[in-house]
Design an enzyme around this catalytic site. Sequence first.
Site, PDB file in Angstrom:
ATOM      1  N   HIS A 104     -11.721  -6.944  -5.938  1.00  0.00           N
ATOM      2  CA  HIS A 104     -11.772  -6.235  -5.001  1.00  0.00           C
ATOM      3  C   HIS A 104     -12.116  -4.968  -5.298  1.00  0.00           C
ATOM      4  CE1 HIS A 104     -11.035  -3.061  -1.873  1.00  0.00           C
ATOM      5  NE2 HIS A 104     -10.293  -4.228  -0.670  1.00  0.00           N
ATOM      6  N   GLU A 153     -13.125  -8.993   0.247  1.00  0.00           N
ATOM      7  CA  GLU A 153     -13.915  -8.165  -0.162  1.00  0.00           C
ATOM      8  C   GLU A 153     -14.571  -8.063  -1.320  1.00  0.00           C
ATOM      9  OE1 GLU A 153     -12.407  -4.678   3.404  1.00  0.00           O
ATOM     10  OE2 GLU A 153     -10.861  -5.182   1.543  1.00  0.00           O
ATOM     11  N   CYS A 159     -10.247   2.692   7.094  1.00  0.00           N
ATOM     12  CA  CYS A 159     -10.971   3.430   5.657  1.00  0.00           C
ATOM     13  C   CYS A 159     -11.811   3.797   5.473  1.00  0.00           C
ATOM     14  CB  CYS A 159     -10.168   1.847   4.442  1.00  0.00           C
ATOM     15  SG  CYS A 159     -11.531   0.886   4.811  1.00  0.00           S
ATOM     16  N   CYS A 160     -13.100   3.371   5.718  1.00  0.00           N
ATOM     17  CA  CYS A 160     -14.145   4.093   5.713  1.00  0.00           C
ATOM     18  C   CYS A 160     -14.132   5.102   6.330  1.00  0.00           C
ATOM     19  CB  CYS A 160     -15.475   3.446   6.388  1.00  0.00           C
ATOM     20  SG  CYS A 160     -15.249   1.935   5.012  1.00  0.00           S
ATOM     21  N   HIS A 204       0.503  -1.528   0.053  1.00  0.00           N
ATOM     22  CA  HIS A 204      -0.234  -0.446  -0.259  1.00  0.00           C
ATOM     23  C   HIS A 204       0.998   1.165   0.345  1.00  0.00           C
ATOM     24  CE1 HIS A 204      -3.074  -2.608   1.595  1.00  0.00           C
ATOM     25  NE2 HIS A 204      -4.339  -1.944   0.849  1.00  0.00           N
TER      26      HIS A 204
HETATM   27  O1  FUB Z   1      -6.531  -1.611   1.647  1.00  0.00           O
HETATM   28  C1  FUB Z   1      -7.356  -0.295   2.178  1.00  0.00           C
HETATM   29  C2  FUB Z   1      -8.678  -0.699   2.320  1.00  0.00           C
HETATM   30  O2  FUB Z   1      -8.810  -0.892   3.422  1.00  0.00           O
HETATM   31  C3  FUB Z   1      -9.623  -1.085   1.605  1.00  0.00           C
HETATM   32  O3  FUB Z   1      -9.733   0.159   0.469  1.00  0.00           O
HETATM   33  C4  FUB Z   1     -10.298  -1.088   2.404  1.00  0.00           C
HETATM   34  O4  FUB Z   1     -11.145  -1.853   1.086  1.00  0.00           O
HETATM   35  C5  FUB Z   1      -9.935  -2.062   2.735  1.00  0.00           C
HETATM   36  O5  FUB Z   1      -9.612  -3.762   2.720  1.00  0.00           O
HETATM   37 ZN    ZN Z   2     -13.658   1.460   3.737  1.00  0.00          ZN
END
Ligand code: FUB
Ligand code: ZN
Length: 651
Positions: A256, A308, A401-402, A149
Amino acid sequence: MSRSKPIPPVPAGPVRPGPGTALRPVVAGDITGGFWHGRREVNARVGIPQGPQLLESAGNLLNLRLAARTARGTFQGDYPFMDSDVYKWLEAASWQLGAAGTPGDAALLAEVDRITALVTEAQQADGYLNTWFQVAKDGRRYEDLRWGHELYCAGHLIQAAVAHHRSTGGKELLAVAVRFADHMDSVFGPEKQIDGFDGHPEVETALVELYRETGERRYLDLAGYFVERHGHGLLGGEAYCQDRVPLRVQENVEGHAVRQLYLLAGAADLAAETGDAGLLAACERLWAAMVATKTHLTGGLGAHHDEEDFGDPYELPNERAYCETCAAVASVHFSWRMALLTGEARYSDLVERTLFNGFLAGVSLDGERWLYVNPLQVRDGHTDTGGDQSARRTRWFRCACCPPNVMRLLASLEHYIASTDAHGLQIHQYATGRYTGDMAGDPLVVSAHTDFPWSGTARFTVQEGPTDRPWTLSLRVPQWCTDYRVHVAGREAAVSAEARWLRLERMWAPGDEVTLELAMAPQLVEADPRVDAVRGCVAIERGPLVYCLESVDNPGCGLDDIVIDAARPLTEETRPELLGGLVTVAARGYRRGIADRGWWPYRRPADPADPAGTAVLRTGPEDKAAALTAVPYYAWANRRDGAMRVWIPTR
Ligand code: FUB
Ligand code: ZN
């Protein structure tokens, strides 16, 4: 901070495309009242201000200090992308600082400055920045592109920096982002140290925006390189990280969901800047396939908890629907770019559906609790395992993350409402506010006033615009609306929608008024018959809102036992006292009396000629008539825990 807010000469929001799109975002937007103003006010008052403290207690800010060697300790958190939460919060706070209601918010600006300083100090001399690798991995960078990431975080850093620069004029964060982008450009490429890409797309769309902000062509080229390297097996060939097949030949969305959608947003950005017809065709094809076969009624995306990811076509479960809140945000990003590129109304239809349903359910009405996954059903007797994927609202997540994704979209929402082109101004979403277009150098200012989504009436007033030549005010007729009327200066206008745009071309003068009335009686909808999960069911919609039953409104039996009588009319009721004020919908139905089946729950159908009982609503002597009360899906899970369902059996 004291700033006046002159109309910026170019769009100030998250997407500032070059001349290659059919439409351009308005140069300024301001949501001043109504539904979205309420949700944004909570975001500004509760959502965003709680960010620094939550990031401190989750350890994200300590990680930055550890990377800068201004603190001692061990890396906090379980994920290599802890930094991205900080960047998304910085982006949200920056858009908020730029929003018309909050210039001069000294406390917020001070927090942004403080956290920007932490980010700056954590950056390494060559521009690299990722606290997981700096602190927990002894600086062994880029050793795990599939899961590391690093470039995903870089993408969020860049987007935060662009937001900060566009909103405040501040250059500090932009300088950090540019140093990281230059570093990436020195490392990644066919002839460079690494030929590869990040397993989580995000940097692609961010680099295009950095190109738009700085004019530096290398960032656009790097974005193009990253998009094209997906799908050739460099990361092992998995759909999960968009590496199974190149986007240009891909037939349907896969893997994903958030990764897929961020990549598509980047591809749409690239197509806008380069005029690449093949890439645009891929974006159009994949958007259409996604909507036709893999999108829940709420606009939610992602069928599987496992990985996911998207499921197969028409695999759209209810109680196990994943529908990650981030996927809803990413979908809005992708669709808005497609709306600008093509000018087609359907993309803004999906933005509307997603915003009002799959996205907004992700945050509680009080702005303090969140849903990461957004199922369409919670069964009676549900055992919740808690954790991030809980069907119950949570204060913060291990993988957070959300929440900051919701914050940044709400804080920038005024930029997704209207657009402009050489002919006039287009209204994509109905929200009270003031929108400033730019028709070949002439400012066009239109204000909107509406109680949408509670009523379908919206009034528009021309505030400013050329009076020596005609121009066009375009209004989108939403996909759910089959009946509408338009009045111009109090007189009904005979205008029909072409491709669901009402085009009002006139000589306009300041003060001219247009009233649009969209019929929005509650209605039942059914799904494509291939969606096995909801065959024989209907859902209630009213205008852009999807409704659901919650057990708290339907006491007396379980929601799993309810059957709706689809032949009976739906009625609506305005309830100002309920859940912040909303319209409920009432339906008639039955509480199914289930005959004792003995120890084995399966048996031969009572009527072999009609095995599923599809012909008529059957009521047995034990069934009891029931009044059903539905509330908008976005408002669910704001009272006590209980069952919920969107799709209701008809027999
Ligand atoms: O991997 C980073 C974030 O965490 C993703 O966008 C979400 O789906 C969660 O897995
Ligand atoms: Zn999220």
